[in-house]
Design an enzyme around this catalytic site. Sequence first.
Site, PDB file in Angstrom:
ATOM      1  N   HIS A  72      -7.256   0.885  14.285  1.00  0.00           N
ATOM      2  CA  HIS A  72      -6.716   0.161  15.440  1.00  0.00           C
ATOM      3  C   HIS A  72      -7.814  -0.693  16.063  1.00  0.00           C
ATOM      4  O   HIS A  72      -8.842  -0.174  16.484  1.00  0.00           O
ATOM      5  CB  HIS A  72      -6.198   1.152  16.497  1.00  0.00           C
ATOM      6  N   TYR A 200      -1.433   2.961  27.175  1.00  0.00           N
ATOM      7  CA  TYR A 200      -1.769   3.839  28.310  1.00  0.00           C
ATOM      8  C   TYR A 200      -1.096   3.222  29.532  1.00  0.00           C
ATOM      9  O   TYR A 200      -1.420   2.082  29.902  1.00  0.00           O
ATOM     10  CB  TYR A 200      -3.276   3.873  28.546  1.00  0.00           C
ATOM     11  N   PRO A 292      -7.982  14.548  27.987  1.00  0.00           N
ATOM     12  CA  PRO A 292      -7.779  13.743  26.778  1.00  0.00           C
ATOM     13  C   PRO A 292      -7.590  12.240  27.022  1.00  0.00           C
ATOM     14  O   PRO A 292      -7.447  11.478  26.064  1.00  0.00           O
ATOM     15  CB  PRO A 292      -6.507  14.352  26.157  1.00  0.00           C
ATOM     16  N   LYS A 296     -11.754  11.654  23.780  1.00  0.00           N
ATOM     17  CA  LYS A 296     -13.164  11.948  23.484  1.00  0.00           C
ATOM     18  C   LYS A 296     -13.455  13.373  22.991  1.00  0.00           C
ATOM     19  O   LYS A 296     -14.537  13.630  22.460  1.00  0.00           O
ATOM     20  CB  LYS A 296     -14.024  11.693  24.734  1.00  0.00           C
ATOM     21  N   TYR A 384     -14.695   3.219  24.827  1.00  0.00           N
ATOM     22  CA  TYR A 384     -13.540   3.723  24.083  1.00  0.00           C
ATOM     23  C   TYR A 384     -13.874   3.869  22.591  1.00  0.00           C
ATOM     24  O   TYR A 384     -13.496   4.868  21.963  1.00  0.00           O
ATOM     25  CB  TYR A 384     -12.336   2.790  24.280  1.00  0.00           C
TER      26      TYR A 384
HETATM   27  C1  LIG Z   1      -3.527  21.104  23.654  1.00  0.00           C
HETATM   28  C2  LIG Z   1      -4.730  20.235  23.385  1.00  0.00           C
HETATM   29  C3  LIG Z   1      -4.570  18.854  23.204  1.00  0.00           C
HETATM   30  C4  LIG Z   1      -5.663  18.032  22.954  1.00  0.00           C
HETATM   31  N1  LIG Z   1      -5.494  16.684  22.787  1.00  0.00           N
HETATM   32  C5  LIG Z   1      -6.574  15.900  22.553  1.00  0.00           C
HETATM   33  C6  LIG Z   1      -6.447  14.510  22.373  1.00  0.00           C
HETATM   34  O1  LIG Z   1      -5.356  13.952  22.440  1.00  0.00           O
HETATM   35  N2  LIG Z   1      -7.569  13.787  22.154  1.00  0.00           N
HETATM   36  C7  LIG Z   1      -8.821  14.376  22.060  1.00  0.00           C
HETATM   37  O2  LIG Z   1      -9.833  13.701  21.810  1.00  0.00           O
HETATM   38  N3  LIG Z   1      -8.960  15.677  22.217  1.00  0.00           N
HETATM   39  C8  LIG Z   1      -7.881  16.444  22.452  1.00  0.00           C
HETATM   40  N4  LIG Z   1      -8.043  17.772  22.604  1.00  0.00           N
HETATM   41  C9  LIG Z   1      -9.379  18.280  22.470  1.00  0.00           C
HETATM   42  C10 LIG Z   1      -9.781  18.476  21.001  1.00  0.00           C
HETATM   43  O3  LIG Z   1      -8.699  19.017  20.301  1.00  0.00           O
HETATM   44  C11 LIG Z   1     -10.986  19.377  20.990  1.00  0.00           C
HETATM   45  O4  LIG Z   1     -12.040  18.706  21.656  1.00  0.00           O
HETATM   46  C12 LIG Z   1     -11.432  19.808  19.594  1.00  0.00           C
HETATM   47  O5  LIG Z   1     -10.481  20.661  19.010  1.00  0.00           O
HETATM   48  C13 LIG Z   1     -12.772  20.531  19.669  1.00  0.00           C
HETATM   49  O6  LIG Z   1     -13.070  21.084  18.432  1.00  0.00           O
HETATM   50  P1  LIG Z   1     -13.905  22.426  18.325  1.00  0.00           P
HETATM   51  O7  LIG Z   1     -14.036  22.677  16.866  1.00  0.00           O
HETATM   52  O8  LIG Z   1     -15.133  22.304  19.140  1.00  0.00           O
HETATM   53  O9  LIG Z   1     -13.033  23.567  19.038  1.00  0.00           O
HETATM   54  P2  LIG Z   1     -11.599  24.153  18.638  1.00  0.00           P
HETATM   55  O10 LIG Z   1     -10.765  23.116  17.988  1.00  0.00           O
HETATM   56  O11 LIG Z   1     -11.085  24.812  19.851  1.00  0.00           O
HETATM   57  O12 LIG Z   1     -11.909  25.252  17.531  1.00  0.00           O
HETATM   58  C14 LIG Z   1     -12.476  26.496  17.870  1.00  0.00           C
HETATM   59  C15 LIG Z   1     -12.185  27.506  16.800  1.00  0.00           C
HETATM   60  O13 LIG Z   1     -12.841  28.714  17.133  1.00  0.00           O
HETATM   61  C16 LIG Z   1     -11.970  29.809  16.929  1.00  0.00           C
HETATM   62  N5  LIG Z   1     -12.374  30.898  17.821  1.00  0.00           N
HETATM   63  C17 LIG Z   1     -12.189  30.983  19.166  1.00  0.00           C
HETATM   64  N6  LIG Z   1     -12.669  32.140  19.633  1.00  0.00           N
HETATM   65  C18 LIG Z   1     -13.176  32.805  18.580  1.00  0.00           C
HETATM   66  C19 LIG Z   1     -13.815  34.061  18.427  1.00  0.00           C
HETATM   67  N7  LIG Z   1     -14.017  34.872  19.474  1.00  0.00           N
HETATM   68  N8  LIG Z   1     -14.204  34.435  17.199  1.00  0.00           N
HETATM   69  C20 LIG Z   1     -14.007  33.624  16.125  1.00  0.00           C
HETATM   70  N9  LIG Z   1     -13.400  32.422  16.209  1.00  0.00           N
HETATM   71  C21 LIG Z   1     -13.000  32.016  17.410  1.00  0.00           C
HETATM   72  C22 LIG Z   1     -10.593  29.259  17.245  1.00  0.00           C
HETATM   73  O14 LIG Z   1      -9.576  30.011  16.608  1.00  0.00           O
HETATM   74  C23 LIG Z   1     -10.691  27.839  16.694  1.00  0.00           C
HETATM   75  O15 LIG Z   1     -10.273  27.753  15.357  1.00  0.00           O
HETATM   76  C24 LIG Z   1      -6.955  18.611  22.871  1.00  0.00           C
HETATM   77  C25 LIG Z   1      -7.127  19.979  23.036  1.00  0.00           C
HETATM   78  C26 LIG Z   1      -6.036  20.798  23.302  1.00  0.00           C
HETATM   79  C27 LIG Z   1      -6.247  22.289  23.494  1.00  0.00           C
END
Ligand SMILES: Cc1cc2nc3c(=O)[nH]c(=O)nc-3n(C[C@H](O)[C@H](O)[C@H](O)COP(=O)(O)OP(=O)(O)OC[C@H]3O[C@@H](n4cnc5c(N)ncnc54)[C@H](O)[C@@H]3O)c2cc1C
Length: 389
Positions: A72, A200, A292, A296, A384
């Site tokens: 995009h 947006y 969100p 980011k 962005y």
């Molecule tokens: C509902 C929702 C909508 C979102 N929408 C957007 C969006 O539109 N745009 C955007 O940029 N970001 C969005 N985000 C944020 C984005 O999804 C996150 O920033 C991203 O997933 C971060 O990745 P991560 O790997 O750091 O954490 P996570 O994706 O949270 O992964 C963490 C992992 O650790 C595991 N875990 C947790 N606790 C334990 C434990 N005690 N022991 C072992 N494993 C564990 C979990 O099961 C999970 O698989 C959204 C988040 C949510 C919750």
Amino acid sequence: MRTHVVIIGSGPSGLLLGQLLTRAGIDNIVLDRVSKDYILGRVRAGVLEEGTVGLLREAGAAERMDREGLPHGGFSLAFDGRDHRIDLLGLTGHQVMVYGQTEVTADLMEGREAGGGQTIYEAGNVTPYDFDTASPYVTYDKDGTTHRIDCDFIAGCDGYHGVSRRSVPQQALTTFERVYPFGWLGILADVPPVSHELIYANHPRGFALCSMRSQTRSRYYIQCPVDEKVEDWSDDRFYDELRRRLPAEHAESMVTGPSFEKSIAPLRSFVAEPMRFGSLFLVGDAAHIVPPTGAKGLNLAASDVHYLFEGLREHYAEKSDAGLDAYSDRALKRVWRAVRFSWSMTMMMHRFPDAGAFGQKIQEAELDYLVTSRAASTALAENYIGLPY
Ligand SMILES: Cc1cc2nc3c(=O)[nH]c(=O)nc-3n(C[C@H](O)[C@H](O)[C@H](O)COP(=O)(O)OP(=O)(O)OC[C@H]3O[C@@H](n4cnc5c(N)ncnc54)[C@H](O)[C@@H]3O)c2cc1C
């Protein structure tokens, strides 16, 4: 068991770090408390910065994204009944890639399995120990037995509710938080997006976002009170409210259809400092959360992974700890810039309970300035598409 790096969490940050390390010949084991299917069922982010795209290519997990992802070169800001395009490509020379987090995760998992990387799903009671020493270890329960993995480093990639940040003594952590007084009600539906780029919308009834996952799958959101119940929102009610918040041309042309995912996400900004405690490193949502609005969250997780991977690579290949020592400061510098951007987008686009008609007018004046000043549009576009690593 022994490995170089134990990675807690197989979300995008854990899996991306795992792939980069494996490809660099650094052993690692990924642990997650839930199953693979559960992780693949989560619907989250969808807009990837070029830095994230580059890291996925470096991790060898980009083939499908390069084929199916949607580049995009712009997005729209809608307010006062009109649409205004922000020309990302024209203003910055860069664009973003629309490709769902679920797909990113699936591609990384596939790459890990193909490369023989070890992931232990449904690992209970994962606990990091002795990370204030050079001989940390992690224990977990599986099949009725407690297992122990000795390692050099632990990467806490386990999200906001994970165990890694909670294992750090409270006095060693400083946290910063802002909770916003609303949430996003989102749906996913197999209908063509109302526009080929994201919209947006700022509207007196509240914010709306028209996003997508592909040319046939739409992701739509509306601002709602945090205590709203998903069950009270039929698809018809959702689409009616979304249409009211969009310029007429989009409201009239919108194709609707049954949703297959509907949820409410609360909005918060959160940062924990520092991001390193001895041999434990916090990565992604484990250390910070952004609303969100600026797309980011996933991208920040990826830039953390970049800094940590570089530090670990230097440690093993060049016997230098300079990158690991700089990790927390380098990551936090970029984190705070993205936290500021996400906060400013959130403030500018949403209805706040106490803002009133004055607040709405101020937001519209700010938006008007943004879309008519090339300097202001460029600053928005630069943030962005993602600030440099
Ligand atoms: C509902 C929702 C909508 C979102 N929408 C957007 C969006 O539109 N745009 C955007 O940029 N970001 C969005 N985000 C944020 C984005 O999804 C996150 O920033 C991203 O997933 C971060 O990745 P991560 O790997 O750091 O954490 P996570 O994706 O949270 O992964 C963490 C992992 O650790 C595991 N875990 C947790 N606790 C334990 C434990 N005690 N022991 C072992 N494993 C564990 C979990 O099961 C999970 O698989 C959204 C988040 C949510 C919750």
